[in-house]
Design a protein around this motif. Structure first.
Motif, short mmCIF file in Angstrom:
data_model
loop_
_atom_site.label_atom_id
_atom_site.label_comp_id
_atom_site.label_asym_id
_atom_site.label_seq_id
_atom_site.Cartn_x
_atom_site.Cartn_y
_atom_site.Cartn_z
N ARG A 129 23.20 32.08 49.79
CA ARG A 129 23.51 32.76 48.52
C ARG A 129 22.61 32.30 47.37
O ARG A 129 22.77 32.75 46.24
N LEU A 130 21.68 31.43 47.66
CA LEU A 130 20.92 30.80 46.59
C LEU A 130 20.12 31.80 45.77
O LEU A 130 20.06 31.70 44.54
N GLN A 131 19.50 32.78 46.43
CA GLN A 131 18.68 33.75 45.69
C GLN A 131 19.51 34.49 44.65
O GLN A 131 19.10 34.64 43.49
N LEU A 132 20.72 34.90 45.03
CA LEU A 132 21.61 35.59 44.10
C LEU A 132 22.04 34.66 42.96
O LEU A 132 22.08 35.06 41.79
N GLN A 133 22.34 33.42 43.32
CA GLN A 133 22.72 32.45 42.30
C GLN A 133 21.61 32.26 41.27
O GLN A 133 21.84 32.27 40.06
N LEU A 134 20.39 32.09 41.75
CA LEU A 134 19.25 31.86 40.85
C LEU A 134 19.01 33.06 39.93
O LEU A 134 18.69 32.90 38.76
N GLU A 135 19.18 34.25 40.48
CA GLU A 135 19.00 35.46 39.67
C GLU A 135 19.99 35.49 38.52
O GLU A 135 19.66 35.88 37.39
N ASN A 136 21.22 35.09 38.78
CA ASN A 136 22.24 35.02 37.74
C ASN A 136 21.89 33.96 36.69
O ASN A 136 21.99 34.20 35.48
N TYR A 137 21.47 32.79 37.16
CA TYR A 137 21.19 31.68 36.24
C TYR A 137 20.03 31.99 35.31
O TYR A 137 20.04 31.61 34.13
#
Length: 289
Positions: A129-137
Motif C-alpha cells: 500500500r506504500l504507493q497509495l500512502q505516499l500519494e496521499n502524504y
C-alpha cells in the motif's frame, strides 16, 4: 536477569502484544493481568527476584524485542528517542502519532518550520500500500520520509526520488541513518488540508487570511470556507496550516532520559503529565502474581 538465549517467534509475538494500544490501556490503569500472564508463561523466575517491578519487566521485554523482534512499536519508539526528540526540544515543533491524511494514516508527523511525515515499514511489513500512502502524504506535507530496515533498502529505492529514506539497524549505536533526504515541496492540496482541519481550525484559517468570516450557517460553513481556502495562495496556505497544527493543544509527554521505552505509549495515548506520572507509579509496583 531472566536471560534467555533463544526465543521462539510465538514468544516474541506474545511479548510484543503487551505494547499494543489495547493492552497498554489496561496496564496503564494498573490492570496487570496480561503482564502476569506473560510472566507465568515465559518468565516465572521473575517472581522470585528481589524488588522486581512491572516497569522492570517491561524494560526487560523491550530489550528482547529491540534485539530480536523490532516490530512497529520498537521502530516508532526508537525513532522518537534517537531522532525526533532532538526536534521536540525546540519550542516550535510538534509531533503527532497516527495522523489521518486522505485515505491513509501516517505513522508519525512533525510540524516545525515545515511539515514532515514519516512512514515506517518494519521487517514485518510489506510495501503493498506504500504507493497509495505516499500519494496521499505528498498532498499535505512538505517532506515525505520512509523509514525501512537497512537490509531492505533496495526494495524502497525504486519509489519517487522526492521521498526521503531513513534506514534502521539495531546493530549500530546510532540506529537510524539518513540515506536520501526528502525534497522540500510547498505545494499542498487545499481539499486534503480542508479534510484534516477541524471546524474551528478551518474557520480560524479563513479568519486569519481574509480578516473576517463570511455570513454562514452550520449547514453551509464547510462549503463556504472550502471555497475561500482554495483561493489562498499555496505558500500562504502552507504556512497557515502548519501554524494551526502547532497550536493543537496536545503536547507529548516524552523524555530523553527516563523510561524512554514508553515514549511512544505516551504519544499514542496522548497522556498528559499527570497521567504519565500515574502510569509510571503504577508500573513501579512490585510483581503481584
Amino acid at each position: 536477569m531472566g536471560k534467555t538465549e533463544v526465543y521462539s517467534l510465538n514468544q516474541l509475538r506474545d511479548y510484543s502484544s503487551l505494547f499494543s494500544r489495547s493492552e497498554v490501556e489496561q496496564w496503564a490503569t494498573g490492570n496487570f493481568f496480561s503482564i502476569n500472564k506473560k510472566i507465568k508463561r515465559y518468565d516465572n523466575n521473575w517472581v522470585s527476584f528481589k524488588n522486581a517491578t512491572y516497569i522492570g519487566y517491561l524494560k526487560h521485554l523491550y530489550k528482547i524485542l529491540e534485539q530480536h523482534y523490532p516490530n512497529e512499536y520498537i521502530f516508532k519508539n526508537s525513532f522518537l528517542n534517537e531522532w525526533l526528540i532532538q526536534e521536540l526540544g525546540k519550542t516550535n515543533s510538534k509531533v503527532f502519532n497516527e495522523f489521518r491524511v486522505g485515505n491513509a494514516i501516517a505513522d508519525l508527523v512533525m510540524f516545525n518550520g515545515h511539515s514532515k511525515v514519516f512512514e515506517i515499514k518494519s521487517e514485518l511489513d510489506s510495501d503493498n500500500r506504500l504507493q497509495l500512502q505516499l500519494e496521499n502524504y505528498h498532498q499535505a506535507f512538505n517532506q515525505v520520509f520512509i523509514i525501512v530496515p537497512e537490509n531492505k533498502l533496495y526494495t524502497y529505492l525504486k519509489y519517487n526520488k522526492n521521498v526521503g529514506i531513513i534506514t534502521f539497524s539495531n546493530l549500530r549505536v546510532n540506529k537510524f541513518e539518513l540515506v536520501r533526504d526528502a525534497v522540500l515541496d510547498l505545494q499542498i492540496n487545499p481539499e486534503v488540508i480542508m479534510n484534516i482541519l477541524r471546524t474551528a481550525e478551518y474557520k480560524s484559517l479563513v479568519q486569519s487570511y481574509y480578516g473576517m468570516l463570511p455570513n454562514m450557517t452550520s449547514f453551509n460553513q464547510y462549503d463556504l470556507c472550502k471555497k475561500l481556502i482554495k483561493e489562498i495562495p499555496v505558500d500562504k496556505l502552507n504556512n497557515l496550516f502548519i501554524q494551526l497544527m502547532k497550536r493543537r493543544s496536545f503536547t507529548p509527554q516524552i523524555s530523553n532520559r527516563n523510561y524512554t521505552e514508553l515514549n511512544q505509549i505516551n504519544l499514542s495515548l496522548k497522556l498528559n503529565k499527570k497521567q504519565k506520572e500515574k502510569m509510571i507509579l503504577n508500573l513501579k509496583s512490585p510483581l503481584n502474581m
